[in-house]
Design a protein around this motif. Structure first.
Motif, PDB file in Angstrom:
ATOM      1  N   GLU A 121      -5.118   5.170   4.732  1.00  0.00           N
ATOM      2  CA  GLU A 121      -3.820   4.514   4.600  1.00  0.00           C
ATOM      3  C   GLU A 121      -2.703   5.415   4.072  1.00  0.00           C
ATOM      4  O   GLU A 121      -1.545   5.036   4.124  1.00  0.00           O
ATOM      5  N   THR A 122      -3.034   6.595   3.554  1.00  0.00           N
ATOM      6  CA  THR A 122      -2.034   7.394   2.832  1.00  0.00           C
ATOM      7  C   THR A 122      -2.061   8.852   3.265  1.00  0.00           C
ATOM      8  O   THR A 122      -3.133   9.444   3.375  1.00  0.00           O
TER       9      THR A 122
ATOM     10  N   ASP B 243       1.981   4.377   1.546  1.00  0.00           N
ATOM     11  CA  ASP B 243       1.883   4.928   2.886  1.00  0.00           C
ATOM     12  C   ASP B 243       1.926   6.453   2.853  1.00  0.00           C
ATOM     13  O   ASP B 243       1.057   7.112   3.410  1.00  0.00           O
TER      14      ASP B 243
ATOM     15  N   ARG C 271       0.853  -1.192   0.000  1.00  0.00           N
ATOM     16  CA  ARG C 271       0.000   0.000   0.000  1.00  0.00           C
ATOM     17  C   ARG C 271       0.889   1.242   0.000  1.00  0.00           C
ATOM     18  O   ARG C 271       1.954   1.243   0.604  1.00  0.00           O
TER      19      ARG C 271
END
Length: 144
Positions: free
Chosen positions: A54-55, A9, A7
């Motif tokens: 998530e980011t 980050d 993913r």
């Protein structure tokens, strides 16, 4: 088959004024600011803005560049060319973001159609630059 467990980050953007950048990303782009008060107090090195759960985008002041020594020559990354960062939104989010940018007289590109990305061809896309010159693409995919 590819293992798709990785993913994104964070992305670190070099900015001249982290507080102003956080304000731009909050007001014009609609992203949640993080650690701005702590940055103003000197408790953290930079603020961030949240893209999704998530980011995040870290808003690193250019003055940090000389201290970026985790790898040889790391400080020279300040101003290193990155073509653009792409954010995928829903159609409504896409339209809302474009409207906010236009209200603030942030130049935006024409709409692109069917450009390829992580989830295949996007329905529409456009580009804009933040106050520090970082280029962003915004797109949405068919929902369903």
């Amino acid at each position: 088959m590819t293992d798709n467990t990785a993913r994104l980050d964070h992305v670190v953007l070099w900015v001249s004024d982290p507080v102003a950048a956080a304000h731009f990303y909050e007001q014009a782009v609609g992203l949640e600011p993080l650690r701005v008060a702590e940055f103003k107090e000197g408790a953290v090195s930079f603020p961030s803005v949240r893209v999704n759960e998530e980011t995040i985008l870290d808003l690193a002041p250019l003055t940090m560049a000389p201290r970026m020594n985790m790898v040889p020559g790391g400080g020279k990354s300040a101003g290193h060319p990155v073509n653009h960062v792409c954010i995928a939104l829903t159609e409504g989010g896409y339209d809302s973001l474009r409207a906010r940018l236009e209200e603030r007289e942030v130049p935006v590109s024409d709409h692109g159609r069917h450009s390829y990305g992580a989830r295949g061809p996007a329905v529409r896309s456009f580009y804009f630059r933040d106050p520090d010159g970082n280029v962003f693409e915004v797109r949405y995919y068919e929902e369903g």
